[in-house]
Design a protein around this motif. Structure first.
Motif, PDB file in Angstrom:
ATOM      1  N   ALA A 120      46.435  61.330  62.287  1.00 15.85           N
ATOM      2  CA  ALA A 120      45.056  60.972  61.908  1.00 15.85           C
ATOM      3  C   ALA A 120      44.213  60.715  63.161  1.00 15.85           C
ATOM      4  CB  ALA A 120      45.058  59.752  61.000  1.00 15.85           C
ATOM      5  N   GLU A 121      44.803  60.028  64.122  1.00 16.05           N
ATOM      6  CA  GLU A 121      44.088  59.716  65.363  1.00 16.05           C
ATOM      7  C   GLU A 121      43.721  61.004  66.122  1.00 16.05           C
ATOM      8  OE1 GLU A 121      45.610  57.096  68.929  1.00 16.05           O
ATOM      9  OE2 GLU A 121      45.888  56.046  67.008  1.00 16.05           O
ATOM     10  N   ARG A 122      44.677  61.935  66.188  1.00 16.68           N
ATOM     11  CA  ARG A 122      44.426  63.197  66.906  1.00 16.68           C
ATOM     12  C   ARG A 122      43.354  64.032  66.194  1.00 16.68           C
ATOM     13  NH1 ARG A 122      49.259  64.937  70.231  1.00 16.68           N
ATOM     14  NH2 ARG A 122      50.708  63.183  70.176  1.00 16.68           N
ATOM     15  N   ILE A 123      43.359  64.001  64.868  1.00 17.63           N
ATOM     16  CA  ILE A 123      42.335  64.745  64.112  1.00 17.63           C
ATOM     17  C   ILE A 123      40.966  64.095  64.327  1.00 17.63           C
ATOM     18  CG2 ILE A 123      41.526  65.333  61.776  1.00 17.63           C
ATOM     19  CD1 ILE A 123      44.573  65.565  61.018  1.00 17.63           C
ATOM     20  N   ALA A 124      40.907  62.770  64.222  1.00 20.08           N
ATOM     21  CA  ALA A 124      39.639  62.045  64.394  1.00 20.08           C
ATOM     22  C   ALA A 124      39.046  62.332  65.778  1.00 20.08           C
ATOM     23  CB  ALA A 124      39.851  60.549  64.193  1.00 20.08           C
ATOM     24  N   ALA A 125      39.908  62.443  66.790  1.00 17.60           N
ATOM     25  CA  ALA A 125      39.447  62.663  68.169  1.00 17.60           C
ATOM     26  C   ALA A 125      38.737  64.002  68.325  1.00 17.60           C
ATOM     27  CB  ALA A 125      40.635  62.578  69.128  1.00 17.60           C
ATOM     28  N   LEU A 126      38.945  64.940  67.402  1.00 13.69           N
ATOM     29  CA  LEU A 126      38.279  66.250  67.487  1.00 13.69           C
ATOM     30  C   LEU A 126      36.812  66.161  67.061  1.00 13.69           C
ATOM     31  CD1 LEU A 126      41.140  68.503  66.038  1.00 13.69           C
ATOM     32  CD2 LEU A 126      40.472  68.261  68.443  1.00 13.69           C
ATOM     33  N   GLY A 127      36.452  65.068  66.365  1.00 15.50           N
ATOM     34  CA  GLY A 127      35.048  64.805  66.043  1.00 15.50           C
ATOM     35  C   GLY A 127      34.423  65.791  65.060  1.00 15.50           C
ATOM     36  N   GLN A 128      35.209  66.375  64.178  1.00 16.38           N
ATOM     37  CA  GLN A 128      34.673  67.340  63.208  1.00 16.38           C
ATOM     38  C   GLN A 128      34.394  66.658  61.858  1.00 16.38           C
ATOM     39  OE1 GLN A 128      33.905  70.549  63.936  1.00 16.38           O
ATOM     40  NE2 GLN A 128      34.546  70.168  66.052  1.00 16.38           N
ATOM     41  N   LYS A 129      33.559  67.315  61.051  1.00 15.38           N
ATOM     42  CA  LYS A 129      33.186  66.751  59.747  1.00 15.38           C
ATOM     43  C   LYS A 129      34.069  67.270  58.614  1.00 15.38           C
ATOM     44  CE  LYS A 129      28.290  65.842  60.509  1.00 15.38           C
ATOM     45  NZ  LYS A 129      28.123  66.340  61.883  1.00 15.38           N
ATOM     46  N   ARG A 130      34.862  68.303  58.920  1.00 21.37           N
ATOM     47  CA  ARG A 130      35.665  68.944  57.879  1.00 21.37           C
ATOM     48  C   ARG A 130      37.056  69.220  58.437  1.00 21.37           C
ATOM     49  NH1 ARG A 130      33.631  71.467  53.308  1.00 21.37           N
ATOM     50  NH2 ARG A 130      35.048  72.986  52.356  1.00 21.37           N
ATOM     51  N   LEU A 131      38.083  69.023  57.586  1.00 25.25           N
ATOM     52  CA  LEU A 131      39.474  69.266  57.996  1.00 25.25           C
ATOM     53  C   LEU A 131      40.075  70.347  57.116  1.00 25.25           C
ATOM     54  CD1 LEU A 131      42.113  68.488  59.560  1.00 25.25           C
ATOM     55  CD2 LEU A 131      42.571  66.861  57.689  1.00 25.25           C
ATOM     56  N   VAL A 132      40.680  71.352  57.752  1.00 22.15           N
ATOM     57  CA  VAL A 132      41.447  72.363  57.022  1.00 22.15           C
ATOM     58  C   VAL A 132      42.933  72.070  57.239  1.00 22.15           C
ATOM     59  CG1 VAL A 132      41.970  74.815  56.735  1.00 22.15           C
ATOM     60  CG2 VAL A 132      39.632  74.100  57.282  1.00 22.15           C
ATOM     61  N   ILE A 133      43.628  71.857  56.148  1.00 25.07           N
ATOM     62  CA  ILE A 133      45.069  71.571  56.199  1.00 25.07           C
ATOM     63  C   ILE A 133      45.803  72.853  55.803  1.00 25.07           C
ATOM     64  CG2 ILE A 133      46.931  70.135  55.308  1.00 25.07           C
ATOM     65  CD1 ILE A 133      44.818  68.024  54.553  1.00 25.07           C
ATOM     66  N   THR A 134      46.643  73.351  56.726  1.00 24.52           N
ATOM     67  CA  THR A 134      47.305  74.621  56.465  1.00 24.52           C
ATOM     68  C   THR A 134      48.764  74.562  56.912  1.00 24.52           C
ATOM     69  OG1 THR A 134      47.110  77.014  56.707  1.00 24.52           O
ATOM     70  CG2 THR A 134      46.441  75.703  58.623  1.00 24.52           C
ATOM     71  N   GLY A 135      49.406  75.718  56.971  1.00 22.40           N
ATOM     72  CA  GLY A 135      50.805  75.748  57.376  1.00 22.40           C
ATOM     73  C   GLY A 135      51.199  77.148  57.779  1.00 22.40           C
ATOM     74  N   GLY A 136      52.414  77.536  57.452  1.00 20.45           N
ATOM     75  CA  GLY A 136      53.340  77.021  56.474  1.00 20.45           C
ATOM     76  C   GLY A 136      52.669  76.687  55.134  1.00 20.45           C
ATOM     77  N   GLU A 137      53.447  76.031  54.293  1.00 21.01           N
ATOM     78  CA  GLU A 137      52.884  75.612  53.005  1.00 21.01           C
ATOM     79  C   GLU A 137      52.669  74.098  53.041  1.00 21.01           C
ATOM     80  OE1 GLU A 137      51.346  76.893  50.434  1.00 21.01           O
ATOM     81  OE2 GLU A 137      51.150  74.798  49.889  1.00 21.01           O
ATOM     82  N   PRO A 138      51.416  73.659  53.220  1.00 18.68           N
ATOM     83  CA  PRO A 138      51.168  72.230  53.437  1.00 18.68           C
ATOM     84  C   PRO A 138      51.535  71.360  52.243  1.00 18.68           C
ATOM     85  CG  PRO A 138      49.094  73.419  53.174  1.00 18.68           C
ATOM     86  CD  PRO A 138      50.167  74.452  53.293  1.00 18.68           C
ATOM     87  N   LEU A 139      51.437  71.898  51.023  1.00 13.94           N
ATOM     88  CA  LEU A 139      51.662  71.039  49.855  1.00 13.94           C
ATOM     89  C   LEU A 139      53.144  70.702  49.645  1.00 13.94           C
ATOM     90  CD1 LEU A 139      48.903  72.274  47.396  1.00 13.94           C
ATOM     91  CD2 LEU A 139      48.930  70.240  48.864  1.00 13.94           C
ATOM     92  N   LEU A 140      54.031  71.255  50.482  1.00 14.99           N
ATOM     93  CA  LEU A 140      55.434  70.805  50.456  1.00 14.99           C
ATOM     94  C   LEU A 140      55.537  69.374  50.972  1.00 14.99           C
ATOM     95  CD1 LEU A 140      57.323  73.975  51.796  1.00 14.99           C
ATOM     96  CD2 LEU A 140      56.846  73.327  49.418  1.00 14.99           C
ATOM     97  N   GLN A 141      54.489  68.898  51.674  1.00 17.47           N
ATOM     98  CA  GLN A 141      54.475  67.529  52.204  1.00 17.47           C
ATOM     99  C   GLN A 141      53.319  66.738  51.581  1.00 17.47           C
ATOM    100  OE1 GLN A 141      55.632  67.126  56.510  1.00 17.47           O
ATOM    101  NE2 GLN A 141      55.291  69.350  56.539  1.00 17.47           N
ATOM    102  N   GLY A 142      53.143  66.894  50.263  1.00 19.21           N
ATOM    103  CA  GLY A 142      52.021  66.279  49.556  1.00 19.21           C
ATOM    104  C   GLY A 142      51.908  64.772  49.746  1.00 19.21           C
ATOM    105  N   PRO A 143      52.980  63.991  49.528  1.00 16.31           N
ATOM    106  CA  PRO A 143      52.861  62.533  49.656  1.00 16.31           C
ATOM    107  C   PRO A 143      52.438  62.100  51.065  1.00 16.31           C
ATOM    108  CG  PRO A 143      54.842  63.110  48.416  1.00 16.31           C
ATOM    109  CD  PRO A 143      54.288  64.400  48.958  1.00 16.31           C
ATOM    110  N   ALA A 144      52.972  62.740  52.102  1.00 17.26           N
ATOM    111  CA  ALA A 144      52.578  62.379  53.470  1.00 17.26           C
ATOM    112  C   ALA A 144      51.125  62.787  53.731  1.00 17.26           C
ATOM    113  CB  ALA A 144      53.509  63.035  54.479  1.00 17.26           C
ATOM    114  N   LEU A 145      50.699  63.903  53.136  1.00 17.95           N
ATOM    115  CA  LEU A 145      49.296  64.325  53.306  1.00 17.95           C
ATOM    116  C   LEU A 145      48.338  63.335  52.640  1.00 17.95           C
ATOM    117  CD1 LEU A 145      49.345  68.209  52.874  1.00 17.95           C
ATOM    118  CD2 LEU A 145      48.882  66.879  54.959  1.00 17.95           C
TER     119      LEU A 145
END
Ligand SMILES: C[S@@+](CC[C@H](N)C(=O)[O-])C[C@H]1O[C@@H](n2cnc3c(N)ncnc32)[C@H](O)[C@@H]1O
Ligand SMILES: Nc1nc2[nH]cc(C(=O)O)c2c(=O)[nH]1
Ligand code: SF4
Ligand SMILES: [Mg+2]
Length: 244
Positions: free
Chosen positions: A81-106
């Motif tokens: 979360a800290e590394r994403i916040a440091a990018l200073g963007q307004k939108r996040l794209v979560i991808t992979g691989g298949e990201p929803l295999l890690q749904g609870p952590a996401l």
């Protein structure tokens, strides 16, 4: 809670800022996070380093040139979360691989982020847990056709496609390599009745010349059938490179 991420060429976690290159938000500046592992094995997958590890005998077209070490790193969600916040963007794209295999952590990750729009790239075989789903603004669902090499019973799961087809946040992005592939899209469209304007056809390709030549016939099909066409902007801008 730990999250397993893909690594970039320097071996660090694949978290970066770029322009969204595909689908309805193409051209938008975004942060990307790429998770490791996949439940499918597309023969033309452009991120096979997220899943095609040593010992996995499912074929991939780049077998001989392929680095099959596990290109992954485990980080705590707070760190991600800290590394994403440091990018200073307004939108996040979560991808992979298949990201929803890690749904609870996401779900935990999204809770730890500053206020950002959330867009998820998924193969459509899994849905998000409710705690994550309520925070998602857009799903880019890319169901896999026969030319991906996946058995249909793994790639096209009826109840999941039904759930996405009825969700106004979901857009469908079908990778197409030949005009015949579009027949399968038409069959799925008559089965699931995707919303008007929510279906994209995107050429298979990891270099500009291939994309351009396939877009010659794909654009005509899109005009004729009323589908949107997606280019792959990042390939034209940066080539097939990790972290872009
Ligand atoms: C690498 S996948 C990750 C997300 C998820 N696993 C999926 O397949 O949607 C991101 C997007 O790239 C597309 N893609 C992967 N390899 C491709 C290729 N060789 N040509 C065109 N699109 C490709 C996928 O279909 C998907 O829309
Ligand atoms: N710029 C850029 N746009 C993208 N859209 C979807 C991507 C993905 O790999 O999921 C992707 C990617 O890897 N890079
Ligand atoms: S589903 Fe997505 S990540 Fe998985 S193999 Fe196919 S394109 Fe690659
Ligand atoms: Mg990509």
């Amino acid at each position: 809670m730990p999250l397993v991420l893909a690594t970039d060429d320097a071996g660090g976690p694949e978290i970066f800022a770029s322009l969204q290159g595909e689908g309805p938000s193409a051209g938008t500046p975004v942060a990307f996070v790429r998770l490791s592992r996949c439940n499918l094995a597309c023969v033309w997958c452009d991120t096979a380093y997220t899943w095609h590890f040593e010992g996995d005998d499912r074929p991939h077209r780049d077998e001989t040139t392929f680095d099959r070490k596990a290109n992954q790193v485990t980080l705590d969600v707070a760190d991600v979360a800290e590394r994403i916040a440091a990018l200073g963007q307004k939108r996040l794209v979560i991808t992979g691989g298949e990201p929803l295999l890690q749904g609870p952590a996401l779900a935990e990750l999204v809770d730890a982020l500053p206020d950002m729009a959330i867009e998820i790239e998924t193969n459509g075989t899994t849905t998000a847990p409710v705690r994550l789903d309520i925070r998602v603004d857009q799903y880019n669902v890319s169901p896999k056709l026969a030319h991906s090499g996946n058995p249909a019973e793994l790639a096209l799961i009826d109840e999941r496609l039904d759930a996405y087809a009825t969700d106004p946040r979901a857009f469908f992005k079908f990778v197409v390599a030949s005009p015949e592939d579009v027949e399968e899209v038409l069959a799925l469209h008559s089965r699931y009745r995707f919303r008007p304007g929510h279906v994209f056809l995107m050429p298979e390709g990891t270099d500009s010349a291939t994309l351009r030549s396939r877009e010659e016939w794909l654009s005509e099909i899109c005009v004729k059938k009323g589908f949107r066409m997606s280019d792959r902007l990042h390939i034209h801008l940066y080539g097939d490179t990790r972290g872009t």
